[in-house]
Design a protein around this motif. Sequence first.
Motif, PDB file in Angstrom:
ATOM      1  N   UNK A   1      57.043  35.608  28.019  1.00  0.00           N
ATOM      2  CA  UNK A   1      56.091  35.518  29.105  1.00  0.00           C
ATOM      3  C   UNK A   1      55.944  36.890  29.762  1.00  0.00           C
ATOM      4  N   UNK A   2      54.734  37.321  29.883  1.00  0.00           N
ATOM      5  CA  UNK A   2      54.461  38.614  30.477  1.00  0.00           C
ATOM      6  C   UNK A   2      53.935  38.416  31.901  1.00  0.00           C
ATOM      7  N   UNK A   3      54.498  39.166  32.821  1.00  0.00           N
ATOM      8  CA  UNK A   3      54.049  39.077  34.213  1.00  0.00           C
ATOM      9  C   UNK A   3      53.341  40.377  34.556  1.00  0.00           C
ATOM     10  N   UNK A   4      52.094  40.263  34.935  1.00  0.00           N
ATOM     11  CA  UNK A   4      51.341  41.460  35.276  1.00  0.00           C
ATOM     12  C   UNK A   4      51.636  41.886  36.708  1.00  0.00           C
ATOM     13  N   UNK A   5      51.296  43.118  37.001  1.00  0.00           N
ATOM     14  CA  UNK A   5      51.477  43.623  38.360  1.00  0.00           C
ATOM     15  C   UNK A   5      50.604  42.848  39.341  1.00  0.00           C
ATOM     16  N   UNK A   6      49.441  42.408  38.866  1.00  0.00           N
ATOM     17  CA  UNK A   6      48.570  41.616  39.734  1.00  0.00           C
ATOM     18  C   UNK A   6      49.232  40.293  40.100  1.00  0.00           C
ATOM     19  N   UNK A   7      49.839  39.642  39.111  1.00  0.00           N
ATOM     20  CA  UNK A   7      50.512  38.366  39.364  1.00  0.00           C
ATOM     21  C   UNK A   7      51.690  38.558  40.308  1.00  0.00           C
ATOM     22  N   UNK A   8      52.458  39.596  40.064  1.00  0.00           N
ATOM     23  CA  UNK A   8      53.614  39.873  40.925  1.00  0.00           C
ATOM     24  C   UNK A   8      53.164  40.169  42.352  1.00  0.00           C
ATOM     25  N   UNK A   9      52.119  40.959  42.501  1.00  0.00           N
ATOM     26  CA  UNK A   9      51.610  41.279  43.835  1.00  0.00           C
ATOM     27  C   UNK A   9      51.079  40.056  44.547  1.00  0.00           C
ATOM     28  N   UNK A  10      50.358  39.222  43.824  1.00  0.00           N
ATOM     29  CA  UNK A  10      49.801  38.009  44.416  1.00  0.00           C
ATOM     30  C   UNK A  10      50.916  37.038  44.818  1.00  0.00           C
ATOM     31  N   UNK A  11      51.897  36.861  43.948  1.00  0.00           N
ATOM     32  CA  UNK A  11      53.024  35.987  44.271  1.00  0.00           C
ATOM     33  C   UNK A  11      53.800  36.488  45.483  1.00  0.00           C
ATOM     34  N   UNK A  12      53.992  37.790  45.554  1.00  0.00           N
ATOM     35  CA  UNK A  12      54.687  38.382  46.696  1.00  0.00           C
ATOM     36  C   UNK A  12      53.912  38.137  47.979  1.00  0.00           C
ATOM     37  N   UNK A  66      47.175  46.889  45.238  1.00  0.00           N
ATOM     38  CA  UNK A  66      46.362  48.106  45.279  1.00  0.00           C
ATOM     39  C   UNK A  66      46.744  49.057  44.148  1.00  0.00           C
ATOM     40  N   UNK A  67      48.047  49.201  43.915  1.00  0.00           N
ATOM     41  CA  UNK A  67      48.508  50.087  42.853  1.00  0.00           C
ATOM     42  C   UNK A  67      48.089  49.564  41.485  1.00  0.00           C
ATOM     43  N   UNK A  68      48.203  48.265  41.265  1.00  0.00           N
ATOM     44  CA  UNK A  68      47.786  47.679  39.997  1.00  0.00           C
ATOM     45  C   UNK A  68      46.283  47.890  39.783  1.00  0.00           C
ATOM     46  N   UNK A  69      45.507  47.754  40.849  1.00  0.00           N
ATOM     47  CA  UNK A  69      44.071  47.973  40.762  1.00  0.00           C
ATOM     48  C   UNK A  69      43.768  49.437  40.426  1.00  0.00           C
ATOM     49  N   UNK A  70      44.501  50.353  41.056  1.00  0.00           N
ATOM     50  CA  UNK A  70      44.308  51.782  40.778  1.00  0.00           C
ATOM     51  C   UNK A  70      44.657  52.120  39.331  1.00  0.00           C
ATOM     52  N   UNK A  71      45.765  51.545  38.834  1.00  0.00           N
ATOM     53  CA  UNK A  71      46.169  51.802  37.453  1.00  0.00           C
ATOM     54  C   UNK A  71      45.131  51.256  36.488  1.00  0.00           C
ATOM     55  N   UNK A  72      44.652  50.060  36.747  1.00  0.00           N
ATOM     56  CA  UNK A  72      43.624  49.478  35.887  1.00  0.00           C
ATOM     57  C   UNK A  72      42.369  50.337  35.894  1.00  0.00           C
ATOM     58  N   UNK A  73      41.980  50.825  37.055  1.00  0.00           N
ATOM     59  CA  UNK A  73      40.813  51.702  37.156  1.00  0.00           C
ATOM     60  C   UNK A  73      41.005  52.986  36.377  1.00  0.00           C
ATOM     61  N   UNK A  74      42.198  53.548  36.448  1.00  0.00           N
ATOM     62  CA  UNK A  74      42.495  54.769  35.714  1.00  0.00           C
ATOM     63  C   UNK A  74      42.453  54.525  34.206  1.00  0.00           C
ATOM     64  N   UNK A  75      43.014  53.382  33.792  1.00  0.00           N
ATOM     65  CA  UNK A  75      42.987  53.055  32.368  1.00  0.00           C
ATOM     66  C   UNK A  75      41.556  52.876  31.873  1.00  0.00           C
ATOM     67  N   UNK A  76      40.733  52.214  32.671  1.00  0.00           N
ATOM     68  CA  UNK A  76      39.342  52.020  32.272  1.00  0.00           C
ATOM     69  C   UNK A  76      38.601  53.361  32.221  1.00  0.00           C
ATOM     70  N   UNK A  77      38.871  54.234  33.183  1.00  0.00           N
ATOM     71  CA  UNK A  77      38.233  55.558  33.180  1.00  0.00           C
ATOM     72  C   UNK A  77      38.680  56.374  31.979  1.00  0.00           C
ATOM     73  N   UNK A  78      39.943  56.258  31.614  1.00  0.00           N
ATOM     74  CA  UNK A  78      40.490  57.024  30.493  1.00  0.00           C
ATOM     75  C   UNK A  78      39.906  56.576  29.160  1.00  0.00           C
ATOM     76  N   UNK A  79      39.743  55.252  29.021  1.00  0.00           N
ATOM     77  CA  UNK A  79      39.248  54.706  27.754  1.00  0.00           C
ATOM     78  C   UNK A  79      37.721  54.695  27.673  1.00  0.00           C
ATOM     79  N   UNK A  80      37.041  54.969  28.737  1.00  0.00           N
ATOM     80  CA  UNK A  80      35.582  54.921  28.727  1.00  0.00           C
ATOM     81  C   UNK A  80      34.970  56.203  28.214  1.00  0.00           C
TER      82      UNK A  80
END
Length: 80
Positions: A1-12, A66-80
């Motif tokens: 089972x993989x827990x994403x940073x978004x899930x961890x942040x939301x649960x917290x 916020x950090x998970x969102x920033x990382x996702x944005x960076x990954x999308x910018x890098x791969x685009x």
Amino acid sequence: MQISAFTAGLNTFQSAVQRTERAAADIAQAALPHSSSTRDSADLATSMVQLDIGTLQAQAGAKLLQTADDVLGTLLDTHA
């Protein structure tokens, strides 16, 4: 089972909301006229501490989201 940073942040954050609601209800209960014993004062202090913990926990969850969102944005910018 993989827990994403978004899930961890939301649960917290959700856990913080529940903790804060319980603490607020306990504080409101302690403010009623029938509660004047020493035990109630100790319970009130504990509830105040729990309220502060809930606040810090909510801030940590929000920061994680916020950090998970920033990382996702960076990954999308890098791969685009």
